[in-house]
Design a protein around this motif. Structure first.
Motif, PDB file in Angstrom:
ATOM      1  N   LEU A  55       0.833  -1.207   0.000  1.00  0.00           N
ATOM      2  CA  LEU A  55       0.000   0.000   0.000  1.00  0.00           C
ATOM      3  C   LEU A  55       0.870   1.260   0.000  1.00  0.00           C
ATOM      4  CD1 LEU A  55      -2.947   0.947   0.076  1.00  0.00           C
ATOM      5  CD2 LEU A  55      -2.803   0.934   2.582  1.00  0.00           C
ATOM      6  N   HIS A  56       1.944   1.240   0.741  1.00  0.00           N
ATOM      7  CA  HIS A  56       2.860   2.392   0.794  1.00  0.00           C
ATOM      8  C   HIS A  56       3.521   2.615  -0.566  1.00  0.00           C
ATOM      9  CE1 HIS A  56       5.787   5.248   2.304  1.00  0.00           C
ATOM     10  NE2 HIS A  56       6.768   4.497   1.809  1.00  0.00           N
ATOM     11  N   GLU A  58       2.387   1.778  -3.492  1.00  0.00           N
ATOM     12  CA  GLU A  58       1.388   2.278  -4.432  1.00  0.00           C
ATOM     13  C   GLU A  58       1.122   3.776  -4.220  1.00  0.00           C
ATOM     14  OE1 GLU A  58      -1.157  -1.845  -5.110  1.00  0.00           O
ATOM     15  OE2 GLU A  58      -2.136  -0.059  -4.290  1.00  0.00           O
ATOM     16  N   LYS A  59       1.057   4.208  -2.965  1.00  0.00           N
ATOM     17  CA  LYS A  59       0.824   5.630  -2.695  1.00  0.00           C
ATOM     18  C   LYS A  59       1.982   6.476  -3.183  1.00  0.00           C
ATOM     19  CE  LYS A  59      -2.302   5.079   1.248  1.00  0.00           C
ATOM     20  NZ  LYS A  59      -2.506   5.303   2.708  1.00  0.00           N
ATOM     21  N   VAL A  60       3.190   5.978  -3.005  1.00  0.00           N
ATOM     22  CA  VAL A  60       4.360   6.717  -3.472  1.00  0.00           C
ATOM     23  C   VAL A  60       4.351   6.840  -4.997  1.00  0.00           C
ATOM     24  CG1 VAL A  60       6.879   6.645  -3.667  1.00  0.00           C
ATOM     25  CG2 VAL A  60       5.777   6.141  -1.475  1.00  0.00           C
ATOM     26  N   PHE A  62       1.656   6.725  -6.857  1.00  0.00           N
ATOM     27  CA  PHE A  62       0.335   7.198  -7.281  1.00  0.00           C
ATOM     28  C   PHE A  62      -0.436   6.111  -8.041  1.00  0.00           C
ATOM     29  CE2 PHE A  62       3.124  10.924  -7.029  1.00  0.00           C
ATOM     30  CZ  PHE A  62       2.415  11.710  -6.126  1.00  0.00           C
ATOM     31  N   ASN A  64      -2.536   4.000  -6.225  1.00  0.00           N
ATOM     32  CA  ASN A  64      -3.513   3.538  -5.253  1.00  0.00           C
ATOM     33  C   ASN A  64      -4.943   3.737  -5.784  1.00  0.00           C
ATOM     34  OD1 ASN A  64      -4.845   4.693  -2.149  1.00  0.00           O
ATOM     35  ND2 ASN A  64      -4.620   2.581  -2.799  1.00  0.00           N
ATOM     36  N   HIS A  67      -8.617   2.560  -3.121  1.00  0.00           N
ATOM     37  CA  HIS A  67      -9.454   3.392  -2.249  1.00  0.00           C
ATOM     38  C   HIS A  67     -10.659   3.983  -2.976  1.00  0.00           C
ATOM     39  CE1 HIS A  67      -6.328   3.656   1.087  1.00  0.00           C
ATOM     40  NE2 HIS A  67      -7.453   3.427   1.720  1.00  0.00           N
ATOM     41  N   HIS A 143      -7.268   2.306   7.862  1.00  0.00           N
ATOM     42  CA  HIS A 143      -6.671   2.434   6.530  1.00  0.00           C
ATOM     43  C   HIS A 143      -7.720   2.731   5.467  1.00  0.00           C
ATOM     44  CE1 HIS A 143      -2.643   1.276   7.824  1.00  0.00           C
ATOM     45  NE2 HIS A 143      -3.199   0.311   8.542  1.00  0.00           N
ATOM     46  N   TYR A 224      -4.607  -5.680  -3.884  1.00  0.00           N
ATOM     47  CA  TYR A 224      -3.982  -4.420  -4.249  1.00  0.00           C
ATOM     48  C   TYR A 224      -3.732  -4.403  -5.757  1.00  0.00           C
ATOM     49  CZ  TYR A 224      -2.922  -4.626   0.743  1.00  0.00           C
ATOM     50  OH  TYR A 224      -3.021  -4.754   2.107  1.00  0.00           O
TER      51      TYR A 224
END
Length: 317
Positions: A55-56, A58-60, A62, A64, A67, A143, A224
């Motif tokens: 998850l981290h 993917e957020k880095v 972009f 993600n 959600h 989360h 994910y």
């Protein structure tokens, strides 16, 4: 130049495949898949750590998409409920249906396609073993994920534990999320429909099915985005390894056949030339009443019987 066999381009099967040998093989692979998911549960804390790490990342990057999709499916039952049915059923229906279709109408392509699917599945089991991963729906509520299958469980046969029938959730490994074989198998089905479907509708289905499956696994918070990417990568690895697997299987089959096939020399049949179908004779043996024609030097073909070997004409009476 040696011929390299690739999945989907096999010219013809060396031996005719039979459904009563194929079905147990398919069931065996699926049993290994299910047993592998069940037995290799891994440590829960490690699985959670792996999920949070994905998850981290993917957020880095972009990436993600889970959600917004999960919020949409949670807010709109007309999307969430069909998505749950899609996730809980098509994975176990469409793939066997494609296998049966290939076996019955595309037999020349079946063996390579089946080997590709099985090889990829076993690679996926290795991923479940080495990298147990907590899916988004099992992360702490902080989360921001909602388990849509638990939310809409009153609409289907599943409970709050993945896609297992209600009351049987304990028989599944809920941390077998990396790679996503839902996406991997859907991609395989899509390729088969695109390459061998033969109609525009089949090609459209070949694109839509894996694409929608990827959206569904993320929107229901079961995987994910990187799980889906890994599922596609596993199928790519299986595609590359399938020709090698088929060659190894052919060699093993040839050795087994040679070992259990009787040796004609050991049975005493060697050394007897075949005269005609079903009739043999040894060297120098003559058939009854057979006449040999031996032409002496300067003799005419219609020489008298006295010139034909050691036969003597009967005395005149």
């Amino acid at each position: 130049m040696p011929h390299t066999e690739t999945p989907g381009t096999e010219a013809a099967p060396q031996t005719r495949l039979r459904w009563w040998t194929e079905l147990p093989l398919i069931l065996l692979v699926y049993a290994c898949y299910s047993a592998g998911r069940l037995l290799v549960r891994g440590d829960v804390s490690d699985a959670v750590d792996h999920g949070l790490a994905l998850l981290h990342i993917e957020k880095v990057l972009f990436l993600n998409a889970e959600h917004p999709l999960n919020r949409l499916f949670t807010r709109e039952p007309w999307l969430g409920v069909p998505a749950d049915f899609w996730y809980a059923s098509l994975h176990y229906v469409v793939t066997p249906a494609i296998l049966v279709w290939l076996f019955r109408s595309r037999a020349v392509r079946y063996r390579a396609a089946r080997t590709w699917l099985m090889t990829s599945t076993f690679i996926g089991l290795i991923g479940f073993t080495l990298l147990p991963t907590c899916p988004p729906r099992l992360l702490d509520a902080s989360h921001g994920f909602v388990d849509t299958m638990a939310q809409y469980s009153s609409y289907g046969w599943w409970g709050g534990e993945a896609s297992a029938p209600r009351g049987l959730g304990g028989m599944t490994n809920q941390y077998a999320a990396m790679p996503s074989l839902h996406v991997g198998w859907a991609l395989w089905c899509g390729v088969m429909l695109w390459r061998h479907g033969g109609t525009r509708a089949a090609k459209v289905a070949g694109v839509v099915y894996p694409l929608v499956t990827t959206i569904v696994v993320m929107g229901t918070a079961n995987h994910y985005f990187l799980d889906a990417v890994a599922g596609a990568a596993v199928m790519g690895a299986g595609f590359l390894l399938a020709p090698l697997v088929m060659r190894v299987a052919d060699r093993a089959r040839a050795r087994i056949t040679a070992r259990f096939t009787p040796d004609p020399q050991a049975s005493g049949d060697a050394g007897s030339p075949v005269v005609s179908g079903g009739c043999q004779t040894s060297a120098g043996e003559r058939f009854p009443r057979q006449r040999e024609q031996r032409l002496e030097a300067g003799a005419e073909p219609d020489a008298s019987p006295t010139d034909a070997g050691d036969e003597t004409p009967a005395p005149a009476r």
